[in-house]
Design a protein around this motif. Structure first.
Motif, short mmCIF file in Angstrom:
data_model
loop_
_atom_site.label_atom_id
_atom_site.label_comp_id
_atom_site.label_asym_id
_atom_site.label_seq_id
_atom_site.Cartn_x
_atom_site.Cartn_y
_atom_site.Cartn_z
N GLY A 199 7.38 32.11 -61.56
CA GLY A 199 6.25 31.19 -61.48
C GLY A 199 5.17 31.38 -62.51
O GLY A 199 4.55 30.41 -62.96
N ASP A 200 4.90 32.64 -62.89
CA ASP A 200 3.82 32.87 -63.85
C ASP A 200 4.16 32.39 -65.25
O ASP A 200 3.33 32.47 -66.16
CB ASP A 200 3.42 34.35 -63.87
N HIS A 201 5.37 31.84 -65.41
CA HIS A 201 5.79 31.32 -66.71
C HIS A 201 6.00 29.80 -66.72
O HIS A 201 6.20 29.24 -67.80
CB HIS A 201 7.06 32.02 -67.17
N TYR A 202 5.97 29.16 -65.54
CA TYR A 202 6.21 27.71 -65.59
C TYR A 202 5.53 26.89 -64.49
O TYR A 202 5.66 25.66 -64.48
CB TYR A 202 7.72 27.43 -65.57
N TYR A 203 4.75 27.50 -63.61
CA TYR A 203 4.10 26.73 -62.55
C TYR A 203 3.00 25.81 -63.06
O TYR A 203 2.49 24.97 -62.32
CB TYR A 203 3.51 27.68 -61.51
N GLY A 204 2.64 25.92 -64.30
CA GLY A 204 1.61 25.03 -64.86
C GLY A 204 2.15 23.70 -65.34
O GLY A 204 1.37 22.82 -65.74
N LEU A 205 3.49 23.53 -65.31
CA LEU A 205 4.07 22.30 -65.86
C LEU A 205 3.65 21.02 -65.14
O LEU A 205 3.25 20.06 -65.81
CB LEU A 205 5.60 22.42 -65.86
N PRO A 206 3.74 20.94 -63.80
CA PRO A 206 3.40 19.65 -63.16
C PRO A 206 2.00 19.16 -63.48
O PRO A 206 1.80 17.97 -63.78
CB PRO A 206 3.56 19.96 -61.66
N GLY A 207 1.04 20.05 -63.45
CA GLY A 207 -0.33 19.64 -63.75
C GLY A 207 -0.50 19.18 -65.18
O GLY A 207 -1.17 18.17 -65.45
N LEU A 208 0.11 19.91 -66.10
CA LEU A 208 0.00 19.54 -67.51
C LEU A 208 0.66 18.20 -67.78
O LEU A 208 0.12 17.35 -68.50
CB LEU A 208 0.64 20.63 -68.38
N LEU A 209 1.83 17.96 -67.19
CA LEU A 209 2.53 16.69 -67.39
C LEU A 209 1.73 15.52 -66.84
O LEU A 209 1.68 14.45 -67.44
CB LEU A 209 3.91 16.75 -66.72
N SER A 210 1.10 15.73 -65.70
CA SER A 210 0.28 14.66 -65.10
C SER A 210 -0.96 14.38 -65.93
O SER A 210 -1.33 13.23 -66.15
CB SER A 210 -0.12 15.05 -63.67
N SER A 211 -1.61 15.44 -66.40
CA SER A 211 -2.83 15.25 -67.19
C SER A 211 -2.53 14.57 -68.51
O SER A 211 -3.38 13.83 -69.03
CB SER A 211 -3.49 16.61 -67.45
N LYS A 212 -1.37 14.79 -69.06
CA LYS A 212 -0.98 14.11 -70.30
C LYS A 212 -1.04 12.60 -70.11
O LYS A 212 -1.50 11.86 -70.98
CB LYS A 212 0.41 14.57 -70.72
N THR A 213 -0.57 12.14 -68.96
CA THR A 213 -0.63 10.70 -68.65
C THR A 213 -2.07 10.23 -68.53
O THR A 213 -2.47 9.20 -69.09
CB THR A 213 0.11 10.41 -67.34
N LEU A 214 -2.88 10.98 -67.79
CA LEU A 214 -4.26 10.58 -67.55
C LEU A 214 -5.09 10.56 -68.83
O LEU A 214 -6.09 9.87 -68.92
CB LEU A 214 -4.91 11.52 -66.52
N ASP A 215 -4.66 11.35 -69.81
CA ASP A 215 -5.34 11.37 -71.11
C ASP A 215 -4.82 10.28 -72.04
O ASP A 215 -5.16 10.26 -73.23
CB ASP A 215 -5.17 12.73 -71.77
N ASP A 216 -3.97 9.39 -71.50
CA ASP A 216 -3.37 8.31 -72.30
C ASP A 216 -2.57 8.85 -73.49
O ASP A 216 -2.50 8.22 -74.54
CB ASP A 216 -4.44 7.32 -72.80
#
Length: 331
Positions: free
Chosen positions: A65-82
């Motif tokens: 987890g300490d190597h990939y649990y940040g993926l969902p949030g980052l992927l979602s924020s990419k969308t919100l940042d257009d």
């Protein structure tokens, strides 16, 4: 070539360090690459000069987890940042299922193309400016290192030789670079006679969790840069009631020295090594240095390093606050 450490702690975040994430940039490129994406990596990016809109590819070393649990949030924020450019994710078997579940169950509409590639040991991939090979490591689950070979520069023209003939920079230079014969003052110029020797690309390894650095074997020989975990000192490891499959400073230093690694950056530091402890980070540095005589750094969050084409590495520092417009100067 520039490396920015976004998280350097082992297993869990601390007040000083977040969990694993590392950005890699190549010269004269408008995109960057992320290696591992621990929880809160997107928060770390907000404090850096890096833009999510220019993130091209993410590589995951292993599924702790300490190597990939940040993926969902980052992927979602990419969308919100257009930021709707295509994003590729390379990871071990299981990364696709994780993303399908975490993104799918929330009915997240990403709005951009997401390519997920599951790799295995020995796989090789080609990118715009480099090639990458997946190497196996020794850990409690499958863990991998990425051997990165930058493309050689093969189209450097010998401008001095051309100017000596009276030929100033012009379209003729481009023709020679493309391998075409050209005529100048009734003289035929052969391309190979006016090209400089190729400039070798830099070689580096970015490794995931690993208890045996020597497993990287010949790939370490004369390597320009090794980025490797260093979770424990030997004394701490020897006194653990339960042994975890991580590298000690002693083993890392010995292996790097034996294989004549030119530059070494240690990260994935156990939380017990901190400013408020009687075991600060110097303990780790000194143990590695007892064995390794090359250029050594212990990475901290937001450290930026530049590796030039002569395999010389410099730590850079930010001038002013970390923002999209902040300058970077040599330390």
């Amino acid at each position: 070539m520039k490396l920015t450490f976004l998280g350097t702690s082992a297993s869990k975040p601390t007040k000083e360090r977040n969990v694993s994430a590392l950005a890699l940039e190549f010269d004269q490129d408008n995109k960057w690459y992320l290696f591992d994406c621990g929880e809160a990596t997107q928060h770390q990016l907000l404090k850096s000069y890096l833009s999510v809109s220019k993130l091209n590819t993410i590589f995951i070393t292993h599924l702790h987890g300490d190597h990939y649990y940040g993926l969902p949030g980052l992927l979602s924020s990419k969308t919100l940042d257009d930021s709707l450019s295509t994003l590729s994710i390379y990871g071990p078997l299981g990364i696709k299922k994780f993303l399908q579940c975490s993104v799918g169950i929330s009915e997240e509409k990403l709005g951009y193309k997401l390519d997920i590639i599951e790799f295995k040991s020995g796989d090789e991939f080609k990118f715009d400016k480099f090639s990458l090979k997946v190497l196996p490591l020794v850990h409690s689950i499958e863990s991998f290192a990425f051997y990165i070979k930058e493309d050689d520069i093969t189209n450097k023209i010998n401008e001095e030789k051309l100017r000596a003939l009276g030929i100033k920079p012009s379209a003729l230079y481009g023709e020679l670079k493309r391998g075409k014969r050209v005529e100048f003052n009734s003289q035929i110029l052969e391309p190979k006679e006016f090209m400089l020797k190729p400039v070798p690309g830099r070689r580096l390894i970015i490794a995931g969790d690993n208890s045996q650095p020597e497993i990287l074997d010949d790939y370490l020989k004369e390597l320009d840069l090794l980025v490797h975990e260093c979770t424990y000192t030997q004394e701490v490891y020897d006194n653990l009631p339960v042994k975890f499959m991580h590298t000690t400073a002693k083993d890392l230093g010995s292996t790097a020295q034996k294989m004549r690694v030119k530059n070494l950056i240690a990260n994935h530091i156990n939380p017990r090594f901190n400013k408020n402890s009687d075991m600060d980070i110097d303990v780790v540095y000194n143990e590695i240095k007892q064995k390794y005589k090359g250029k050594l750094f212990i990475a901290n969050d937001f450290d930026v390093y530049e590796l030039n084409r002569n395999a010389l590495i410099k730590k850079l520092k930010h001038k002013g606050s970390l923002s999209s417009s902040s300058a970077i100067i040599l330390d």
